[in-house]
Design a protein around this motif. Structure first.
Motif, PDB file in Angstrom:
ATOM      1  N   PHE B  73      41.345  56.250  27.072  1.00 24.30           N
ATOM      2  CA  PHE B  73      42.561  55.545  27.454  1.00 24.30           C
ATOM      3  C   PHE B  73      43.777  56.439  27.257  1.00 24.30           C
ATOM      4  O   PHE B  73      43.741  57.404  26.490  1.00 24.30           O
ATOM      5  N   LEU B  74      44.830  56.084  27.987  1.00 23.44           N
ATOM      6  CA  LEU B  74      46.106  56.787  27.893  1.00 23.44           C
ATOM      7  C   LEU B  74      47.197  55.767  27.668  1.00 23.44           C
ATOM      8  O   LEU B  74      47.270  54.766  28.387  1.00 23.44           O
ATOM      9  N   ASN B  75      48.023  55.996  26.670  1.00 22.63           N
ATOM     10  CA  ASN B  75      49.184  55.157  26.419  1.00 22.63           C
ATOM     11  C   ASN B  75      50.455  55.965  26.615  1.00 22.63           C
ATOM     12  O   ASN B  75      50.523  57.133  26.216  1.00 22.63           O
ATOM     13  N   ILE B  76      51.449  55.339  27.230  1.00 19.61           N
ATOM     14  CA  ILE B  76      52.772  55.930  27.358  1.00 19.61           C
ATOM     15  C   ILE B  76      53.736  54.986  26.658  1.00 19.61           C
ATOM     16  O   ILE B  76      53.819  53.804  26.987  1.00 19.61           O
ATOM     17  N   SER B  77      54.462  55.493  25.686  1.00 20.34           N
ATOM     18  CA  SER B  77      55.408  54.644  24.966  1.00 20.34           C
ATOM     19  C   SER B  77      56.816  54.820  25.530  1.00 20.34           C
ATOM     20  O   SER B  77      57.168  55.886  26.032  1.00 20.34           O
ATOM     21  N   ALA B  78      57.581  53.739  25.462  1.00 24.94           N
ATOM     22  CA  ALA B  78      58.996  53.762  25.853  1.00 24.94           C
ATOM     23  C   ALA B  78      59.186  54.450  27.202  1.00 24.94           C
ATOM     24  O   ALA B  78      59.870  55.481  27.307  1.00 24.94           O
ATOM     25  N   SER B  79      58.588  53.889  28.240  1.00 26.72           N
ATOM     26  CA  SER B  79      58.579  54.533  29.555  1.00 26.72           C
ATOM     27  C   SER B  79      59.997  54.766  30.083  1.00 26.72           C
ATOM     28  O   SER B  79      60.939  54.021  29.783  1.00 26.72           O
ATOM     29  N   ILE B  80      60.121  55.839  30.845  1.00 22.88           N
ATOM     30  CA  ILE B  80      61.383  56.227  31.473  1.00 22.88           C
ATOM     31  C   ILE B  80      61.129  56.407  32.969  1.00 22.88           C
ATOM     32  O   ILE B  80      59.970  56.549  33.390  1.00 22.88           O
ATOM     33  N   PRO B  81      62.170  56.391  33.790  1.00 26.41           N
ATOM     34  CA  PRO B  81      61.975  56.465  35.248  1.00 26.41           C
ATOM     35  C   PRO B  81      61.150  57.670  35.713  1.00 26.41           C
ATOM     36  O   PRO B  81      60.402  57.566  36.675  1.00 26.41           O
TER      37      PRO B  81
END
Lengths: 115, 112
Positions: B73-81
């Motif tokens: 799995f892959l997590n991205i925190s606090a996504s940005i444009p």
């Protein structure tokens, strides 16, 4: 250049014609891979070169597809008697030695459209 | 050709939200990788995983190599444009040629 380069970036051809796609890997990389990416899909493996030899060509869809790497650096993917179904992005990647776990660096791809 | 099962296929999220995507396979892999592809570009490596259970971070990205060696799995925190793009997982077997098997991709759109 520092990265993998591919030419042309776009190619439009007519059904039945012959096309050649070129890949310049990162200098010194012995392993070179070709992948094909259809619209909306992930890349699919076509062929792998270790030096000048094709170590694995199990991904080539049929005998209309052929690739060479005569001097162990630049590679050319050749497609004979093109069909509309060959339309896709053809990606090239290279890695330093081709061993397990090694990072493959991808070029920007050649977008082939067969009319 | 063989492709890994990747989910979700696409997602729309608000800027600042966390994102999670995963990849599963019926085969065992020795290496799992996560790539991002922007329009008109080739895939760019984000994270590589080499051992079952491994958890690796790269900035706001965190990825894990599943214990069974059949998922990641892959997590991205606090996504940005600028996180917008297509994320691909890829697995590598110990087949002798070390070709990548790619997932079908997760298309991420971030709403500002």
């Amino acid at each position: 250049g520092a990265g993998v380069s591919q030419t042309p970036s776009n190619k439009v051809t007519e059904k039945g014609k012959y096309v050649e796609l070129r890949c310049d890997p990162i200098s010194g990389h012995t392993a070179l891979y070709w992948y094909r990416q259809s619209l909306g899909q992930g890349p699919e493996f076509l062929i792998y070169f270790q030096g000048t030899g094709a170590a694995d060509d199990s991904g080539l869809p049929n005998d209309r597809f052929f690739a060479v790497r005569p001097e162990g650096s630049v590679s050319t993917l050749k497609i004979q008697r093109t069909e509309r179904g060959d339309s896709a992005v053809y990606l090239c990647a290279s890695s330093a030695t081709g061993t397990s776990g090694e990072t493959q660096y991808f070029g920007p791809g050649t977008r082939l459209l067969v009319l | 050709g063989q492709q890994l099962n990747q989910s979700p296929q696409s997602m729309f999220i608000q800027e600042g939200e966390d994102v999670s995507m995963n990849c599963t396979s019926s085969s065992i892999f020795n290496t799992w990788l996560w790539y991002k592809q922007d329009p008109g570009e080739g895939p760019v490596l984000l994270i590589a995983l080499y051992k079952a259970g491994e958890l690796t971070s790269n900035g706001r990205l965190t990825a894990q190599f599943g214990i069974t060696r059949k998922d990641s799995f892959l997590n991205i925190s606090a996504s940005i444009p600028s996180d917008v793009g297509i994320y691909f997982c890829a697995g590598q077997t110990d087949s002798g040629t070390y070709k990548y098997i790619f997932g079908t991709g997760t298309r991420l759109k971030v709403l500002a």
